[in-house]
Design a protein around this motif. Structure first.
Motif, short mmCIF file in Angstrom:
data_model
loop_
_atom_site.label_atom_id
_atom_site.label_comp_id
_atom_site.label_asym_id
_atom_site.label_seq_id
_atom_site.Cartn_x
_atom_site.Cartn_y
_atom_site.Cartn_z
N LEU A 10 0.82 -1.20 0.00
CA LEU A 10 0.00 0.00 0.00
C LEU A 10 0.86 1.25 0.00
CD1 LEU A 10 -2.68 -0.98 2.68
CD2 LEU A 10 -2.70 -1.43 0.22
N LEU A 11 0.33 2.32 -0.59
CA LEU A 11 0.98 3.62 -0.58
C LEU A 11 0.15 4.56 0.28
CD1 LEU A 11 3.21 5.47 -1.90
CD2 LEU A 11 1.42 6.14 -3.53
N PHE A 12 0.82 5.24 1.21
CA PHE A 12 0.14 6.16 2.12
C PHE A 12 0.65 7.59 1.86
CE2 PHE A 12 0.23 2.04 4.11
CZ PHE A 12 -1.00 1.91 4.74
N LYS A 13 -0.28 8.53 1.81
CA LYS A 13 0.07 9.94 1.66
C LYS A 13 -0.69 10.75 2.71
CE LYS A 13 0.80 9.92 -3.37
NZ LYS A 13 0.37 10.52 -4.67
N SER A 14 -0.01 11.67 3.36
CA SER A 14 -0.66 12.51 4.36
C SER A 14 -1.14 13.81 3.73
CB SER A 14 0.31 12.81 5.50
OG SER A 14 1.42 13.55 5.02
N HIS A 15 -2.24 14.32 4.25
CA HIS A 15 -2.79 15.60 3.79
C HIS A 15 -3.18 16.41 5.02
CE1 HIS A 15 -3.30 14.31 -0.47
NE2 HIS A 15 -3.59 13.12 0.07
N CYS A 16 -2.79 17.66 5.06
CA CYS A 16 -3.18 18.56 6.14
C CYS A 16 -3.89 19.79 5.56
CB CYS A 16 -1.96 19.02 6.94
SG CYS A 16 -1.25 17.74 7.99
N PHE A 17 -4.96 20.19 6.20
CA PHE A 17 -5.77 21.30 5.71
C PHE A 17 -6.04 22.26 6.86
CE2 PHE A 17 -6.77 17.38 3.52
CZ PHE A 17 -6.67 17.72 2.18
N THR A 18 -6.02 23.54 6.55
CA THR A 18 -6.38 24.57 7.52
C THR A 18 -7.79 25.00 7.21
OG1 THR A 18 -4.09 25.32 7.70
CG2 THR A 18 -5.82 26.82 8.46
N VAL A 19 -8.70 24.77 8.17
CA VAL A 19 -10.12 25.03 7.94
C VAL A 19 -10.66 25.96 9.03
CG1 VAL A 19 -10.34 22.73 6.93
CG2 VAL A 19 -10.97 23.07 9.32
N PRO A 20 -11.79 26.60 8.79
CA PRO A 20 -12.38 27.46 9.83
C PRO A 20 -12.93 26.61 10.98
CG PRO A 20 -13.28 27.97 7.63
CD PRO A 20 -12.55 26.67 7.51
N LYS A 30 -8.85 29.31 13.15
CA LYS A 30 -8.66 28.18 12.24
C LYS A 30 -8.20 26.96 13.03
CE LYS A 30 -9.14 30.96 8.60
NZ LYS A 30 -10.28 30.90 7.69
N ILE A 31 -8.48 25.79 12.49
CA ILE A 31 -7.98 24.54 13.04
C ILE A 31 -7.38 23.72 11.91
CG2 ILE A 31 -9.63 24.51 14.94
CD1 ILE A 31 -11.23 22.41 13.37
#
Length: 425
Positions: A10-20, A30-31
């Motif tokens: 398996l291939l894993f990729k991380s994603h981070c988002f700044t949301v209200p 923001k969090i």
């Protein structure tokens, strides 16, 4: 920087988002919301449809896979999967007594009010748009199914399919209705447990009496009480949970200088069972998942008075409780104590927004398939059936083969069944 790694094909990729924090006031606080993308290595460059996993709880992060197995293995035969850490959990601006320690009780209350299903789904929509995905499928387990019903109510155009497992909530009515139903199911699970293990009733009575007569401390220094011991009954609603409980009960006492004492291993296990300490959202916001324009006012505590069997006293039979949360937990559990005032204020909050649109669900066009467990101790079967009756374009697989945690026990079988049902809708 995006983290990428490989394991077990398996291939894993991380994603981070700044949301209200509050989508109605996007210029304020923001969090961070974190999600982990998973795809089979040999499908990395394929144009696959997406499936978002919505975790149960509330207040628990998405799974951390260590192998290509279970429901994930089945999902990856068709989808690119996104494991979403719902806001307040895992790596998504986690909530704990530590992270809230710089806020007043009133600030904690305001902050925590933005961590229900509506904002979890808004986060998912933010992520979908950020990743430039037109539509995706969702898989909701338990509370994740509650989130899925909100998704179907307000953002159906974003969905291709919805798979639900043990997560069809009542969309109307007070939380009291839920607890009246689930207390009955908890009693039935207790009766089944003590019937299967005849020695267990006396073992539980002995433990409860010992706790009444002695100042017993958990490894964190917290006094261990009968009420806390009863909370352990949450495991009666999980496949295999009853047998695991019996093994632990059977070795609860040790002999110390000719006198019985509760062993350190038993007490340590009891502390580990108190996930409310590390995941306080579950305790603080659990009742609010049922609230629409009304307060819970500690529903489980009030309804408990209708079931006096749960109020243990010497000379009476012992009964475990289930997944219910109670105000006394914020007096007794160390990590919940700093959040007591906020919990009280949230229990009294009566202006919660709507979570579901009944008319939209009646007119639903998104294929919905659901596994509904007849003997579910957490999500009442009859209440689930009432919701399904008002949900168009849905097909339900009713089974008594699995408990509430069926997806974790036989996820490949269950998801395979649901995917086949969806293909035939």
């Amino acid at each position: 920087m995006q983290e990428v790694y490989k394991s077990d094909g398996l291939l894993f990729k991380s994603h981070c988002f700044t949301v209200p924090l509050n989508y109605n006031d996007s210029h304020q606080e923001k969090i961070t919301v974190y999600a982990r993308e998973v795809v089979k290595q040999d499908h990395e460059h394929n144009d696959l449809p997406w499936l978002v996993y919505l975790q149960g709880g509330p207040g628990f992060p998405s799974p951390r896979p260590t192998s290509n197995s279970g429901w994930l293995k089945q999902a990856l035969t068709k989808y690119r999967v996104l494991l979403l850490d719902q806001r307040g959990t895992g790596k998504s601006s986690p909530i704990s007594h530590q992270t809230l320690s710089d806020k007043t009780s009133e600030q904690q209350t305001e902050y925590l009010s933005y961590f229900r299903a509506n904002n979890i789904v808004k986060d998912a929509e933010f992520i979908r748009e950020a990743l430039n995905i037109k539509q995706w499928a969702i898989l909701g387990q338990s509370f994740g199914g509650f989130c899925a019903l909100h998704y179907l109510s307000y953002y159906p155009e974003s969905l291709t399919r919805a798979y639900l497992t043990g997560g069809i909530p009542p969309i109307t009515g007070h939380a009291d209705n839920v607890y009246r139903a689930t207390y009955k199911r908890v009693l039935a699970k207790n009766n089944g447990f003590f019937s299967r293990f005849p020695n267990a009733q006396q073992q539980c009575v002995d433990i409860a009496n010992f706790l009444l007569d002695n100042d017993v401390r958990l490894p964190n220094g917290q006094r261990f009480t009968v009420e806390q011991f009863q909370l352990w009954g949450i495991n009666l609603g999980r496949g295999g949970g009853d047998l695991a409980m019996y093994y632990i009960l059977d070795e609860a006492f040790i002999d110390v200088g000719g006198k019985p004492e509760l062993s350190y291993s038993f007490l340590n296990q009891m502390l580990l069972e108190q996930s409310y300490q590390t995941n306080p959202i579950y305790a603080i916001l659990h009742e609010s998942i049922y609230c629409q324009h009304e307060a819970s006012n500690w529903s489980a505590q009030r309804v408990r008075s209708e079931y006096p069997q749960f109020n243990y006293a010497k000379g009476e039979d012992f009964f475990f409780t289930g997944e219910m949360v109670y105000p006394w937990m914020f007096d007794q559990l160390h990590c919940l104590q700093p959040l007591k005032v906020a919990a009280e204020l949230l229990a009294a909050k009566d202006d919660w927004s709507s979570l579901y649109d009944a008319q939209q669900l009646v007119n639903n066009t998104v294929p919905v398939v659901a596994a509904v467990y007849v003997d579910d101790m957490y999500v009442d079967y009859d209440l689930s059936c009432q919701t399904v009756a008002g949900l168009k374009h849905a097909k339900v697989w009713v089974t008594n083969e699995y408990e509430h945690n069926g997806l974790g026990v036989a996820g490949d079988v269950i998801l395979s069944k649901l995917m086949t049902l969806a293909d035939n809708l």
